[in-house]
Design a protein around this motif. Structure first.
Motif, short mmCIF file in Angstrom:
data_model
loop_
_atom_site.label_atom_id
_atom_site.label_comp_id
_atom_site.label_asym_id
_atom_site.label_seq_id
_atom_site.Cartn_x
_atom_site.Cartn_y
_atom_site.Cartn_z
N GLY A 96 -50.49 -4.47 -13.27
CA GLY A 96 -50.38 -4.96 -11.90
C GLY A 96 -50.27 -3.86 -10.86
O GLY A 96 -50.68 -2.72 -11.06
N ASN A 97 -49.67 -4.22 -9.71
CA ASN A 97 -49.58 -3.31 -8.56
C ASN A 97 -48.29 -2.52 -8.51
O ASN A 97 -48.11 -1.70 -7.61
CB ASN A 97 -49.72 -4.10 -7.26
CG ASN A 97 -51.11 -4.65 -7.07
OD1 ASN A 97 -51.29 -5.85 -7.04
ND2 ASN A 97 -52.11 -3.78 -6.97
N GLU A 98 -47.40 -2.77 -9.44
CA GLU A 98 -46.15 -2.01 -9.46
C GLU A 98 -46.37 -0.70 -10.21
O GLU A 98 -46.88 -0.70 -11.33
CB GLU A 98 -45.05 -2.82 -10.14
CG GLU A 98 -43.68 -2.15 -10.09
CD GLU A 98 -42.60 -2.99 -10.75
OE1 GLU A 98 -41.52 -2.45 -11.02
OE2 GLU A 98 -42.85 -4.19 -11.00
N LEU A 99 -46.00 0.41 -9.60
CA LEU A 99 -46.25 1.72 -10.18
C LEU A 99 -45.00 2.27 -10.86
O LEU A 99 -43.91 2.30 -10.28
CB LEU A 99 -46.70 2.69 -9.08
CG LEU A 99 -47.08 4.10 -9.54
CD1 LEU A 99 -48.31 4.07 -10.43
CD2 LEU A 99 -47.32 5.01 -8.33
N SER A 100 -45.16 2.69 -12.10
CA SER A 100 -44.10 3.43 -12.81
C SER A 100 -44.76 4.63 -13.47
O SER A 100 -45.95 4.60 -13.78
CB SER A 100 -43.41 2.55 -13.85
OG SER A 100 -44.34 2.01 -14.77
N TYR A 101 -43.99 5.69 -13.68
CA TYR A 101 -44.63 6.91 -14.17
C TYR A 101 -43.63 7.82 -14.88
O TYR A 101 -42.41 7.69 -14.72
CB TYR A 101 -45.30 7.66 -13.01
CG TYR A 101 -44.43 7.82 -11.78
CD1 TYR A 101 -43.51 8.87 -11.67
CD2 TYR A 101 -44.51 6.91 -10.73
CE1 TYR A 101 -42.71 9.00 -10.55
CE2 TYR A 101 -43.72 7.03 -9.60
CZ TYR A 101 -42.82 8.08 -9.51
OH TYR A 101 -42.02 8.21 -8.40
N ASN A 102 -44.19 8.72 -15.68
CA ASN A 102 -43.39 9.77 -16.30
C ASN A 102 -43.13 10.88 -15.30
O ASN A 102 -43.96 11.16 -14.43
CB ASN A 102 -44.11 10.36 -17.52
CG ASN A 102 -44.25 9.38 -18.66
OD1 ASN A 102 -45.36 9.02 -19.04
ND2 ASN A 102 -43.14 8.94 -19.22
#
Length: 462
Positions: free
Chosen positions: A219-225
């Protein structure tokens, strides 16, 4: 101990077929496998797709593992083989729980479950939490975002926001469970600088809403390392597996900008000497950031430009303009980084005039490489629902160089003709020919390039 096996389902072709596809590391199931192992679950991976296993060979391996759960990751092109695989599993062991997930399942979950009675549970979206809850026998009706069978009925639970906010909490992908890693995984010739080279994913989700793009999983929710995770992972791959090149497959690698800057600084601080490339949006970096990336090993950036027509860019909801593209490509090329541009031909609203605008843009911006393909109306995306207003849908199969949609003002014959003109016009340029001829001097790249050329000629000009 409970046991689970993750499956990348078989291809339709065998390894000795004349045309071979290039092989990417199945990062989704590798990351899920790392989570189940961390929880103390005995975990295996069968990458049938990249090992060129038949369904019979895949079934044989599943039998030998004697797992309690089988989890199949499905994209649309492999749905049929996944259904056959599930039926065969059910026949030899009715007690095995068959879990399915991935882009196709998340896009059309109800029809996926209705069409194959042998799928027990469908997991929608990000699966890390769901898989553990299912294995730990949590009541299925209390697990958000799944579909399961109960009394011959399909039950769909309410979708919950179970996204992992901090991806650094997920262990490194379980590369050691992949047979033949890393040498088995052959990247597209234009996507690596040295071998072994592998793909990595260090972010999930995209903040944009391009009307042709599928976002059913993250989706449009961004998560990242964070860089504190990314750089040690690169060092680990370099030290343990002798990996020399990384291709980051994040949708938009340079968002957020501060992460990219800190990543570059961390590479300098840790003295990591590896080549790497990435993909991003043309409007998310500038010359200053590109120069920093170049300094620490970035040699190529891929951009989804899609079209040279403002009209088509608006239909695709790209939120960029032709003039932005011209200006930004010039800045990136000035930094010394190669520009690889993705283009789509035959989008809804496409005409001979808009195709000519794309040709003109390619000539003006002079990208170092291009990837051109036909528009595919992917299921459950915004433009798929409106596509029939613009033309005729032939197929939803996302096969390379296959016409799946015909705009009202064009024909399939015309699309193929323009496709060949763009390809030949680009690759027969002296600067492009000289670049690829130069790569043939590198023994490590020669076999990849030869296979790539044969594949391209056989598919694109059949």
């Amino acid at each position: 101990m409970v046991k689970i096996v993750f499956i990348n389902p078989p291809r339709n072709k065998r390894k000795n077929d004349f045309i071979e596809e290039f092989k990417r590391v199945p990062l989704g199931i590798c990351q899920l496998a790392s989570s189940t192992r961390k929880a103390g679950i005995e975990t295996s991976i069968i990458d049938a797709q990249n090992l060129y296993l038949t369904i019979d060979e895949t079934i044989k391996r599943i039998k030998e593992l004697n797992s309690d759960f089988v989890a199949i990751s499905i994209i649309s092109d492999f749905l049929q083989n996944s259904e056959i695989l599930a039926e065969r599993i059910r026949h030899f062991n009715p007690k095995i729980k068959i879990i399915v997930g991935g882009p196709h399942v998340s896009a059309v979950p109800e029809s996926t479950m209705k069409d194959c009675e042998f799928f027990d549970i469908a997991v929608l979206g990000e699966s890390d939490k769901h898989i553990l809850e299912i294995i730990n026998n949590k009541e299925l009706s209390k697990i958000g975002g799944i579909i399961f069978r109960e009394n011959n009925k399909l039950i769909k639970t309410k979708q919950e926001n179970t996204r992992i906010k901090n991806l650094d909490t997920v262990p490194f992908p379980s590369f050691d469970l992949l047979e033949g890693f890393p040498d088995l995984y052959e990247p597209t010739p234009s996507m690596f600088k040295d071998a072994p080279s592998i793909n990595l994913l260090t972010a999930r989700g995209c903040l944009w809403n391009c009307s042709f793009c599928h976002q059913s999983v993250f989706g449009n929710e961004l998560s990242y390392n964070s860089p504190k995770y990314m750089v040690p992972l690169m060092n680990f791959l370099k030290t343990k597996y002798k990996v020399k090149d990384i291709c980051f497959y994040d949708d938009v690698f340079t968002i957020p900008r501060k992460r990219t800057e800190k990543f570059c600084e961390e590479l300098i601080r840790k003295k990591v000497n590896m080549s790497w490339s990435c993909q991003t949006r043309i409007d998310t970096l500038d010359y200053k950031l590109a120069r920093l990336m170049k300094k620490v090993g970035c040699w190529q950036i891929s951009f989804g430009i899609e079209s040279g027509s403002d009209k088509i860019l608006e239909i695709l909801n790209k939120k960029i303009t032709r003039q932005q593209i011209i200006r930004q490509v010039k800045e990136i090329k000035k930094s010394g980084i190669r520009v690889r541009a993705f283009f789509i031909i035959g989008s809804p609203g496409e005409t001979t005039e808009t195709i000519n605008e794309t040709k003109t843009l390619i000539k003006k911006t002079k990208p170092d490489d291009i990837l051109l393909d036909f528009f595919t109306p992917m299921r459950s995306v915004k433009l798929e629902k409106e596509a029939e207003k613009f033309g005729k849908i032939k197929s939803y199969t996302n096969k390379t160089f296959q016409v799946n949609f015909i705009p009202k003002d064009l024909t399939e014959k015309k699309l193929k003709k323009e496709f060949k003109r763009i390809q030949l016009g680009f690759y027969l340029q002296p600067r492009i020919l000289l670049y690829y001829l130069g790569l043939l001097l590198n023994p490590r790249k020669a076999k990849y390039l030869a296979k790539g050329l044969l594949t391209y000629l056989m598919i694109a000009f059949k």
